[in-house]
Design a protein around this motif. Structure first.
Motif, mmCIF file in Angstrom:
data_model
loop_
_atom_site.group_PDB
_atom_site.id
_atom_site.type_symbol
_atom_site.label_atom_id
_atom_site.label_comp_id
_atom_site.label_asym_id
_atom_site.label_seq_id
_atom_site.Cartn_x
_atom_site.Cartn_y
_atom_site.Cartn_z
ATOM 1 N N MET A 1 0.827 -1.188 0.000
ATOM 2 C CA MET A 1 0.000 0.000 0.000
ATOM 3 C C MET A 1 0.874 1.256 0.000
ATOM 4 N N PHE A 2 0.508 2.175 -0.843
ATOM 5 C CA PHE A 2 1.199 3.456 -0.913
ATOM 6 C C PHE A 2 0.316 4.509 -0.278
ATOM 7 N N LYS A 3 0.858 5.274 0.643
ATOM 8 C CA LYS A 3 0.089 6.319 1.317
ATOM 9 C C LYS A 3 0.503 7.682 0.758
ATOM 10 N N LEU A 4 -0.467 8.401 0.255
ATOM 11 C CA LEU A 4 -0.232 9.738 -0.285
ATOM 12 C C LEU A 4 -0.715 10.770 0.728
ATOM 13 N N PRO A 5 0.170 11.609 1.240
ATOM 14 C CA PRO A 5 -0.273 12.649 2.171
ATOM 15 C C PRO A 5 -1.151 13.684 1.452
ATOM 16 N N MET A 6 -2.280 13.994 2.052
ATOM 17 C CA MET A 6 -3.206 14.958 1.443
ATOM 18 C C MET A 6 -2.624 16.363 1.431
ATOM 19 N N ILE B 1 -2.765 23.062 -4.675
ATOM 20 C CA ILE B 1 -3.905 23.950 -4.917
ATOM 21 C C ILE B 1 -3.655 25.318 -4.288
ATOM 22 N N ALA B 2 -3.145 25.348 -3.052
ATOM 23 C CA ALA B 2 -2.884 26.610 -2.365
ATOM 24 C C ALA B 2 -1.818 27.426 -3.092
ATOM 25 N N PHE B 3 -0.797 26.751 -3.607
ATOM 26 C CA PHE B 3 0.248 27.476 -4.333
ATOM 27 C C PHE B 3 -0.302 28.083 -5.622
ATOM 28 N N ASN B 4 -1.163 27.377 -6.328
ATOM 29 C CA ASN B 4 -1.756 27.922 -7.551
ATOM 30 C C ASN B 4 -2.650 29.120 -7.249
ATOM 31 N N ALA C 1 -4.627 23.558 4.086
ATOM 32 C CA ALA C 1 -3.433 22.726 3.946
ATOM 33 C C ALA C 1 -2.809 22.443 5.312
ATOM 34 N N TYR C 2 -2.807 23.426 6.185
ATOM 35 C CA TYR C 2 -2.228 23.238 7.512
ATOM 36 C C TYR C 2 -3.095 22.327 8.379
ATOM 37 N N VAL C 3 -4.397 22.526 8.337
ATOM 38 C CA VAL C 3 -5.301 21.734 9.167
ATOM 39 C C VAL C 3 -5.288 20.264 8.752
ATOM 40 N N ASN C 4 -5.205 20.000 7.464
ATOM 41 C CA ASN C 4 -5.255 18.629 6.961
ATOM 42 C C ASN C 4 -3.873 18.046 6.675
#
Length: 62
Positions: A1-6, A13-16, A51-54
Protein backbone atom coordinates in the motif's frame (compact mmCIF):
# COMPACT_ATOMS: atom_id res chain seq x y z
CA UNK A 1 0.00 0.00 0.00
CA UNK A 2 1.20 3.46 -0.91
CA UNK A 3 0.09 6.32 1.32
CA UNK A 4 -0.23 9.74 -0.29
CA UNK A 5 -0.27 12.65 2.17
CA UNK A 6 -3.21 14.96 1.44
CA UNK A 7 -1.04 17.95 2.33
CA UNK A 8 0.69 17.60 -1.05
CA UNK A 9 -2.58 18.04 -2.92
CA UNK A 10 -3.72 20.86 -0.66
CA UNK A 11 -0.37 22.64 -1.08
CA UNK A 12 -0.46 22.36 -4.88
CA UNK A 13 -3.90 23.95 -4.92
CA UNK A 14 -2.88 26.61 -2.37
CA UNK A 15 0.25 27.48 -4.33
CA UNK A 16 -1.76 27.92 -7.55
CA UNK A 17 -4.25 30.19 -5.79
CA UNK A 18 -1.33 32.13 -4.29
CA UNK A 19 0.26 32.57 -7.72
CA UNK A 20 -3.03 33.85 -9.13
CA UNK A 21 -3.36 36.29 -6.24
CA UNK A 22 0.18 37.60 -6.75
CA UNK A 23 -0.47 38.19 -10.44
CA UNK A 24 -3.77 39.88 -9.55
CA UNK A 25 -2.15 42.13 -6.93
CA UNK A 26 0.59 43.18 -9.37
CA UNK A 27 -2.11 44.42 -11.77
CA UNK A 28 -1.04 42.07 -14.57
CA UNK A 29 -4.64 41.05 -15.29
CA UNK A 30 -7.62 42.95 -16.64
CA UNK A 31 -9.27 42.67 -13.22
CA UNK A 32 -8.40 45.75 -11.16
CA UNK A 33 -11.26 45.66 -8.66
CA UNK A 34 -10.38 46.10 -5.01
CA UNK A 35 -13.15 43.70 -3.98
CA UNK A 36 -11.74 41.00 -6.27
CA UNK A 37 -8.30 41.46 -4.73
CA UNK A 38 -9.70 41.15 -1.21
CA UNK A 39 -11.60 37.98 -2.15
CA UNK A 40 -8.47 36.50 -3.77
CA UNK A 41 -6.42 37.23 -0.64
CA UNK A 42 -9.10 35.62 1.54
CA UNK A 43 -9.15 32.54 -0.70
CA UNK A 44 -5.38 32.30 -0.48
CA UNK A 45 -5.42 32.46 3.30
CA UNK A 46 -8.21 29.89 3.41
CA UNK A 47 -6.37 27.50 1.11
CA UNK A 48 -3.21 27.62 3.23
CA UNK A 49 -5.25 27.15 6.42
CA UNK A 50 -6.86 24.05 4.90
CA UNK A 51 -3.43 22.73 3.95
CA UNK A 52 -2.23 23.24 7.51
CA UNK A 53 -5.30 21.73 9.17
CA UNK A 54 -5.26 18.63 6.96
CA UNK A 55 -1.50 18.06 7.07
CA UNK A 56 -1.71 14.64 8.75
CA UNK A 57 -4.40 13.06 6.54
CA UNK A 58 -3.33 10.34 4.12
CA UNK A 59 -5.01 8.49 1.26
CA UNK A 60 -4.21 4.86 0.52
CA UNK A 61 -3.45 4.18 -3.13
CA UNK A 62 -3.54 0.58 -4.41
Amino acid sequence: MFKLPMVIIYMIIAFNITAFTVVLLLNMLIITSLIAKIIACALTIGAWVLAYVNRYKVVKIF
